[in-house]
Design a protein around this motif. Sequence first.
Motif, PDB file in Angstrom:
ATOM      1  N   GLN A 145       5.642  -4.421   0.092  1.00 58.02           N
ATOM      2  CA  GLN A 145       6.009  -5.725  -0.434  1.00 58.02           C
ATOM      3  C   GLN A 145       4.873  -6.249  -1.318  1.00 58.02           C
ATOM      4  O   GLN A 145       3.692  -5.950  -1.090  1.00 58.02           O
ATOM      5  CB  GLN A 145       6.285  -6.695   0.704  1.00 58.02           C
ATOM      6  N   GLY A 146       5.242  -7.049  -2.303  1.00 54.71           N
ATOM      7  CA  GLY A 146       4.261  -7.546  -3.251  1.00 54.71           C
ATOM      8  C   GLY A 146       3.142  -8.326  -2.589  1.00 54.71           C
ATOM      9  O   GLY A 146       1.971  -8.232  -3.008  1.00 54.71           O
ATOM     10  N   ARG A 147       3.462  -9.100  -1.548  1.00 57.07           N
ATOM     11  CA  ARG A 147       2.421  -9.903  -0.900  1.00 57.07           C
ATOM     12  C   ARG A 147       1.362  -9.040  -0.236  1.00 57.07           C
ATOM     13  O   ARG A 147       0.196  -9.426  -0.141  1.00 57.07           O
ATOM     14  CB  ARG A 147       3.041 -10.855   0.124  1.00 57.07           C
ATOM     15  N   SER A 148       1.764  -7.850   0.213  1.00 55.29           N
ATOM     16  CA  SER A 148       0.787  -6.957   0.837  1.00 55.29           C
ATOM     17  C   SER A 148      -0.141  -6.358  -0.217  1.00 55.29           C
ATOM     18  O   SER A 148      -1.358  -6.292  -0.034  1.00 55.29           O
ATOM     19  CB  SER A 148       1.502  -5.849   1.612  1.00 55.29           C
ATOM     20  N   ARG A 149       0.423  -5.940  -1.345  1.00 56.83           N
ATOM     21  CA  ARG A 149      -0.419  -5.414  -2.426  1.00 56.83           C
ATOM     22  C   ARG A 149      -1.375  -6.485  -2.941  1.00 56.83           C
ATOM     23  O   ARG A 149      -2.546  -6.209  -3.231  1.00 56.83           O
ATOM     24  CB  ARG A 149       0.462  -4.884  -3.567  1.00 56.83           C
ATOM     25  N   THR A 150      -0.876  -7.730  -3.037  1.00 56.28           N
ATOM     26  CA  THR A 150      -1.729  -8.833  -3.487  1.00 56.28           C
ATOM     27  C   THR A 150      -2.896  -9.049  -2.532  1.00 56.28           C
ATOM     28  O   THR A 150      -4.042  -9.270  -2.963  1.00 56.28           O
ATOM     29  CB  THR A 150      -0.895 -10.124  -3.606  1.00 56.28           C
ATOM     30  N   ALA A 151      -2.624  -8.979  -1.226  1.00 57.59           N
ATOM     31  CA  ALA A 151      -3.690  -9.173  -0.235  1.00 57.59           C
ATOM     32  C   ALA A 151      -4.732  -8.065  -0.315  1.00 57.59           C
ATOM     33  O   ALA A 151      -5.933  -8.312  -0.149  1.00 57.59           O
ATOM     34  CB  ALA A 151      -3.078  -9.232   1.166  1.00 57.59           C
ATOM     35  N   LYS A 154      -6.878  -8.766  -3.248  1.00 59.46           N
ATOM     36  CA  LYS A 154      -7.783  -9.879  -2.927  1.00 59.46           C
ATOM     37  C   LYS A 154      -8.960  -9.379  -2.102  1.00 59.46           C
ATOM     38  O   LYS A 154     -10.118  -9.756  -2.364  1.00 59.46           O
ATOM     39  CB  LYS A 154      -7.031 -10.960  -2.155  1.00 59.46           C
ATOM     40  N   ARG A 251      -8.221 -13.621   6.441  1.00 59.20           N
ATOM     41  CA  ARG A 251      -7.671 -14.484   5.395  1.00 59.20           C
ATOM     42  C   ARG A 251      -7.977 -13.953   4.001  1.00 59.20           C
ATOM     43  O   ARG A 251      -7.304 -14.311   3.027  1.00 59.20           O
ATOM     44  CB  ARG A 251      -8.198 -15.916   5.566  1.00 59.20           C
ATOM     45  N   GLY A 253      -7.704 -10.802   3.350  1.00 58.99           N
ATOM     46  CA  GLY A 253      -6.931  -9.573   3.195  1.00 58.99           C
ATOM     47  C   GLY A 253      -7.483  -8.370   3.925  1.00 58.99           C
ATOM     48  O   GLY A 253      -7.035  -7.236   3.689  1.00 58.99           O
ATOM     49  N   ASN A 256      -4.823  -6.210   5.728  1.00 61.55           N
ATOM     50  CA  ASN A 256      -3.990  -5.442   4.786  1.00 61.55           C
ATOM     51  C   ASN A 256      -4.733  -4.233   4.258  1.00 61.55           C
ATOM     52  O   ASN A 256      -4.174  -3.131   4.168  1.00 61.55           O
ATOM     53  CB  ASN A 256      -3.567  -6.345   3.619  1.00 61.55           C
ATOM     54  N   SER A 292       5.655  -5.420   6.001  1.00 65.27           N
ATOM     55  CA  SER A 292       5.287  -5.634   4.598  1.00 65.27           C
ATOM     56  C   SER A 292       4.741  -4.379   3.931  1.00 65.27           C
ATOM     57  O   SER A 292       4.607  -4.332   2.707  1.00 65.27           O
ATOM     58  CB  SER A 292       4.267  -6.776   4.481  1.00 65.27           C
TER      59      SER A 292
END
Length: 344
Positions: A145-151, A154, A251, A253, A256, A292
């Motif tokens: 999921q995109g939120r996991s790649r973003t984390a 980060k 927080r 990441g 992740n 995710s």
Amino acid sequence: MTGPGSHAALDVACPDVYFTAGYGRAAAETDSGNWQTIHEADRLMLPHVLRPVGDTDADATSPYGYSGLHVDAACTPADLARFWSRAVAHWRESAVVALFLRFSPLDAASVEAVRGLGTVALTRRADTVTVDVSQGPDQVWDGMQGRSRTAIRKARSKGLTSTVRPVEQEDLLPGAPFRRLYESTMARLGSQLWYLFPDRYYRQLAAGLDKALCIAEVRDPDASVVAAALVLRHRDRAHYHLAGSDPLAARDGANNLLVWSILEWATQQGCRLVHLGGGVRAEDGLFQFKRSFGGARTPFWTGAAVIAPERYRELVAARAKQLGRSTEDLASSGYFPAYRAGVT
């Protein structure tokens, strides 16, 4: 059928790490019990931990994790029925009152085979998450999921780095970064006390699994470990076992990045599947976090069997009296074996 004893040679043919003697003997340390396996070569396998019940009785449970009863695809219902009959006879000779099985989410065919016995009560629990890594890291990355790649991005932007390597003895000592992070995480989550494993568990796990036991670590720019997990490797599978992290780093990441490092490492090791496990409760935040990473839902089933019905009823009645509850109330509580209800 072969009963208790040394099965190191059989470990190579075990369908998963949770069936091996190295893992089972470590798990037995958490229950003050004795690990056994009942098997017919590699066709039928039932590892379990025998736990004392009072001075004369015992019960049996799958080692913590996922094993249950493995039934090879070539076994017929008659083969399984004969195996089960002989296993029950062995347990009755050993004064075993009840049996609790935790089946492997990666072995659905065995659950269906056991269902055909008609003597094991099966219960579907919360789903777990399994990630197919057989096509390489790029496909795994694209499937998240995109939120996991973003984390993960980060975490890297904050200077966090990750590694996966074989465990060393120092990694599992009291106060070591992994132990500190895992135990503080369990305390923060209000987990049951049995999630805090004794030193002897870690010693036995390292001795029993050897190079099959790895550790994933995330470090901050000062080289301090801020997230860590134990990983169990067996043939073409890897299991995310125990993990913990610093909440501030989480927080940023760190968790992740930790899981991604395991998935990426698994592809490099030639693994086909990474089992991430499930949440504390169905559909909770931990489960959603694991989902995710793009994995598939894999149902987790448990099984319960009463081996000595009359003695089971006596023990439940005694426990109900001790707790000030009715026997019927305790028996219908959903806890199995019911005579262990209320025991932490």
